[in-house]
Design an enzyme around this catalytic site. Structure first.
Site, PDB file in Angstrom:
ATOM      1  N   ARG A  83       0.258  -3.713  12.164  1.00 15.39           N
ATOM      2  CA  ARG A  83      -0.635  -3.323  10.921  1.00 15.39           C
ATOM      3  C   ARG A  83      -2.147  -3.755  11.301  1.00 15.39           C
ATOM      4  NH1 ARG A  83      -0.369  -3.509   4.637  1.00 15.39           N
ATOM      5  NH2 ARG A  83      -2.461  -4.058   4.196  1.00 15.39           N
ATOM      6  N   ARG A  92      -5.107   1.959   6.964  1.00 17.70           N
ATOM      7  CA  ARG A  92      -4.308   1.047   7.574  1.00 17.70           C
ATOM      8  C   ARG A  92      -3.146   1.793   8.102  1.00 17.70           C
ATOM      9  NH1 ARG A  92      -3.309  -0.768   2.216  1.00 17.70           N
ATOM     10  NH2 ARG A  92      -5.448  -1.504   2.184  1.00 17.70           N
ATOM     11  N   ASP A  95       1.412   0.629   5.016  1.00 21.74           N
ATOM     12  CA  ASP A  95       1.437  -0.182   3.856  1.00 21.74           C
ATOM     13  C   ASP A  95       2.596  -0.099   3.313  1.00 21.74           C
ATOM     14  OD1 ASP A  95       0.168  -1.609   2.135  1.00 21.74           O
ATOM     15  OD2 ASP A  95      -1.200  -0.032   1.208  1.00 21.74           O
ATOM     16  N   ASP A  97       4.398  -1.112  -0.191  1.00 21.97           N
ATOM     17  CA  ASP A  97       4.281  -1.835  -1.462  1.00 21.97           C
ATOM     18  C   ASP A  97       5.496  -1.702  -2.281  1.00 21.97           C
ATOM     19  OD1 ASP A  97       1.598  -2.251  -1.175  1.00 21.97           O
ATOM     20  OD2 ASP A  97       0.818  -0.430  -1.834  1.00 21.97           O
TER      21      ASP A  97
HETATM   22  N1  ROI Z   1      -5.168   6.342  -0.858  1.00 25.36           N
HETATM   23  C1  ROI Z   1      -4.177   7.164  -0.503  1.00 25.36           C
HETATM   24  N2  ROI Z   1      -4.462   8.633  -0.842  1.00 25.36           N
HETATM   25  N3  ROI Z   1      -2.926   6.631  -0.285  1.00 25.36           N
HETATM   26  C2  ROI Z   1      -2.721   5.236  -0.121  1.00 25.36           C
HETATM   27  O1  ROI Z   1      -1.614   4.860   0.318  1.00 25.36           O
HETATM   28  C3  ROI Z   1      -3.616   4.420  -0.204  1.00 25.36           C
HETATM   29  N4  ROI Z   1      -3.633   3.269  -0.156  1.00 25.36           N
HETATM   30  C4  ROI Z   1      -4.656   2.227  -0.328  1.00 25.36           C
HETATM   31  C5  ROI Z   1      -5.833   2.723  -0.756  1.00 25.36           C
HETATM   32  C6  ROI Z   1      -7.101   2.112   0.279  1.00 25.36           C
HETATM   33  C7  ROI Z   1      -6.082   2.248  -2.311  1.00 25.36           C
HETATM   34  N5  ROI Z   1      -6.030   3.952  -1.077  1.00 25.36           N
HETATM   35  C8  ROI Z   1      -5.044   5.053  -0.614  1.00 25.36           C
HETATM   36  O2  ROI Z   1      -4.239   1.083  -0.360  1.00 25.36           O
END
Ligand code: ROI
Length: 159
Positions: A83, A92, A95, A97
């Site tokens: 990462r 990144r 990610d 979540d």
């Molecule tokens: N924007 C998109 N389109 N997809 C994401 O997974 C994503 N993840 C984030 C931020 C930077 C807010 N923007 C993102 O963490």
């Protein structure tokens, strides 16, 4: 046993491959079963615009892991993918979540569930609706209603 929706996102390296590999790794988590995975989608970055487009998806996991044990496991997977996180709300490599855990509401130092921004983000809601269009958030908001309030600015990637 809990049902957990997990949001996946990447925009560095080879995002599509990162997500496909992440699904395999989610399926291998201890005490867990990968129930469903959504399609992959291209999405425009939310946040700073001077970063590559993202690939996003959602997974549904059945698990007996406690929320913080699951969080630890997901953070370990992020680390295993090397990462890189260059800045807040920036690009990144992977990610992962936690979006929802059953109807639970959790507000602890390390973890907020439902994910605080999930209800405003098409890159979460659209893949989620592919898995469970009838979903209702713990605050009573129906996914179908939330989707009518958002632009569908995602492009589904062909399987
Ligand atoms: N924007 C998109 N389109 N997809 C994401 O997974 C994503 N993840 C984030 C931020 C930077 C807010 N923007 C993102 O963490």
């Amino acid at each position: 046993m809990s049902l957990v929706y997990i949001g996946l996102g990447a925009n560095l390296g080879q995002p599509q491959q990162q997500l496909e590999q992440a699904f395999i790794e989610l399926a291998r988590l201890p005490n867990s079963t990968l129930v469903t995975q959504s399609s992959l989608y291209h999405s425009k970055p939310v946040g700073p615009q001077d970063q590559p487009d993202y690939v996003n998806a959602v997974a549904l996991l059945e698990t007996t892991l406690e929320p913080l044990a699951l969080l630890d496991a997901l953070q370990q997977l992020e680390q295993d993918h090397g990462r890189i996180r260059k800045r807040h709300w920036g690009e990144r490599t992977l990610d992962l979540d936690i979006i929802l855990i059953d109807d639970s509401v959790i507000e602890s130092e390390r973890l907020t569930v439902p994910h605080p921004f999930a209800q405003q983000r098409s890159f979460v809601l659209i893949p989620l609706s592919e898995i469970n269009p009838e979903l209702v958030f713990p605050n009573g908001k129906a996914l179908g209603q939330l989707l009518t309030e958002l632009d569908n600015d995602l492009i589904r990637i062909r399987d």
